[in-house]
Scaffold this motif. Structure first.
Motif, PDB file in Angstrom:
ATOM      1  N   GLU A  32       0.832  -1.206   0.000  1.00 60.23           N
ATOM      2  CA  GLU A  32       0.000   0.000   0.000  1.00 60.23           C
ATOM      3  C   GLU A  32       0.869   1.260   0.000  1.00 60.23           C
ATOM      4  N   ARG A  33       2.004   1.201   0.680  1.00 57.92           N
ATOM      5  CA  ARG A  33       2.932   2.339   0.676  1.00 57.92           C
ATOM      6  C   ARG A  33       3.424   2.615  -0.741  1.00 57.92           C
ATOM      7  N   LEU A  34       3.835   1.572  -1.452  1.00 59.53           N
ATOM      8  CA  LEU A  34       4.317   1.742  -2.818  1.00 59.53           C
ATOM      9  C   LEU A  34       3.203   2.206  -3.753  1.00 59.53           C
ATOM     10  N   ALA A  35       2.001   1.670  -3.550  1.00 57.12           N
ATOM     11  CA  ALA A  35       0.871   2.029  -4.405  1.00 57.12           C
ATOM     12  C   ALA A  35       0.463   3.484  -4.240  1.00 57.12           C
ATOM     13  N   ALA A  36       0.820   4.077  -3.104  1.00 60.99           N
ATOM     14  CA  ALA A  36       0.464   5.473  -2.845  1.00 60.99           C
ATOM     15  C   ALA A  36       1.550   6.451  -3.295  1.00 60.99           C
ATOM     16  N   MET A  37       2.626   5.941  -3.855  1.00 64.38           N
ATOM     17  CA  MET A  37       3.730   6.798  -4.289  1.00 64.38           C
ATOM     18  C   MET A  37       3.524   7.264  -5.735  1.00 64.38           C
TER      19      MET A  37
ATOM     20  N   LYS B 215       2.591  22.654   3.274  1.00 63.81           N
ATOM     21  CA  LYS B 215       2.990  21.940   4.487  1.00 63.81           C
ATOM     22  C   LYS B 215       1.993  20.823   4.863  1.00 63.81           C
ATOM     23  N   ARG B 216       1.702  19.987   3.882  1.00 65.47           N
ATOM     24  CA  ARG B 216       0.804  18.839   4.092  1.00 65.47           C
ATOM     25  C   ARG B 216       1.366  17.618   3.367  1.00 65.47           C
ATOM     26  N   GLU B 217       0.796  16.450   3.659  1.00 65.10           N
ATOM     27  CA  GLU B 217       1.190  15.233   2.973  1.00 65.10           C
ATOM     28  C   GLU B 217       0.653  15.247   1.544  1.00 65.10           C
ATOM     29  N   ALA B 218       1.502  14.879   0.603  1.00 64.48           N
ATOM     30  CA  ALA B 218       1.056  14.811  -0.792  1.00 64.48           C
ATOM     31  C   ALA B 218       0.139  13.603  -0.994  1.00 64.48           C
ATOM     32  N   VAL B 219      -0.836  13.793  -1.851  1.00 65.55           N
ATOM     33  CA  VAL B 219      -1.744  12.707  -2.233  1.00 65.55           C
ATOM     34  C   VAL B 219      -1.498  12.389  -3.706  1.00 65.55           C
ATOM     35  N   PHE B 220      -0.668  11.419  -3.968  1.00 67.76           N
ATOM     36  CA  PHE B 220      -0.299  11.084  -5.344  1.00 67.76           C
ATOM     37  C   PHE B 220      -1.357  10.190  -5.983  1.00 67.76           C
TER      38      PHE B 220
END
Length: 257
Positions: free
Chosen positions: A194-199, A249-254
């Motif tokens: 899931e980490r890789l899929a969200a990159m 200053k937030r998490e990116a949503v790729f």
């Protein structure tokens, strides 16, 4: 749709499971064809942003099913028609691929794992260059991948001695990314996928392609390849999202676009 593998998608990742547990997921012609088909489906489906390859039951893959090996008259032709297309499709896949090695990976099963980008190993997993034990040489990309991962001297040692390597030893050699306890196997492999899929998938594809090409290029040629890859990456939606997220200053949503 498939007889010897299963293929399912969840949370942006596809899970390809070798499904002949009674034969320790040994390869057959049907399985080679089905894996190659699933790899093409993964490449063509933009919704799939990561691929995990694992095995059903106790083994990852024990290599070629030797029950019919006596009928074989041309081993090279088997490689050209069955194994080489599968390994080529896997190596050219411009999405992250994880081998979730749940048990033994032997012979061409080890080759399959080496052709992946990451190898997660269960604490009960093992690797073995079993070709020498039946008077054969490594194949399915082993001469390409193994020395690049462990170095020439160690590759020669593994290929000729044909000794079983534990998951812990494989980690020391750089063969695996991480060794995972049995109790945490499903949760940790799922989280890694899931980490890789969200990159940013396009950037990952460009990294894979450029690294593969760099092995035979001069510095000047590599610099030009980098410039080309960066130009392409700079035009992606995920690059714009990454910059915007940094400034805000937030998490990116790729989105893999």
């Amino acid at each position: 749709m498939y007889e010897s593998i299963t293929f399912e998608e969840k949370n942006g990742a596809a899970w390809l499971t070798l499904n002949r547990p009674e034969k320790y997921n040994a390869f057959t012609e049907q399985m080679n064809k089905e894996i190659t088909h699933a790899l093409k489906k993964t490449a063509d489906d933009e919704g799939i942003r990561c691929l995990v390859i694992t095995g059903a039951g106790k083994a990852f893959c024990s290599g070629e099913d030797l029950s019919r090996i006596g009928e074989v008259t041309n081993h090279g032709e088997i490689l050209r028609t069955r194994y080489n297309p599968m390994i080529q499709a896997l190596a050219r896949l411009e999405k992250p691929v994880v081998a979730a090695v749940n048990g033994v990976a032997a012979g061409a099963g080890m080759s399959l794992a080496l052709a992946c980008d990451f190898r997660l190993a269960s604490e009960k997993a093992s690797f073995i260059e079993s070709f020498i034990n039946v008077g054969l040489v490594p194949d399915s990309g082993q001469f390409h991948f193994l020395p690049k991962i462990v170095g020439m001297a160690k590759a020669l040692e593994l290929a000729i001695l044909g000794e079983k390597i534990s998951a812990q030893e494989a980690k020391k050699l750089g063969l695996v990314t991480k060794v995972i306890a049995l109790d945490d196997w499903e949760s940790e492999t799922g989280a890694f996928a899931e980490r890789l899929a969200a990159m940013p998938t396009k950037a990952i594809g460009l990294i894979k392609r450029t690294l593969r090409e760099s092995m035979s290029l001069t510095l000047d040629e590599i610099l030009e390849k980098e410039a080309f890859a960066q130009r392409v990456a700079g035009l992606t939606h995920d690059h714009q999202e990454g910059v915007t997220a940094f400034l805000e200053k937030r998490e990116a949503v790729f989105e893999g676009k």
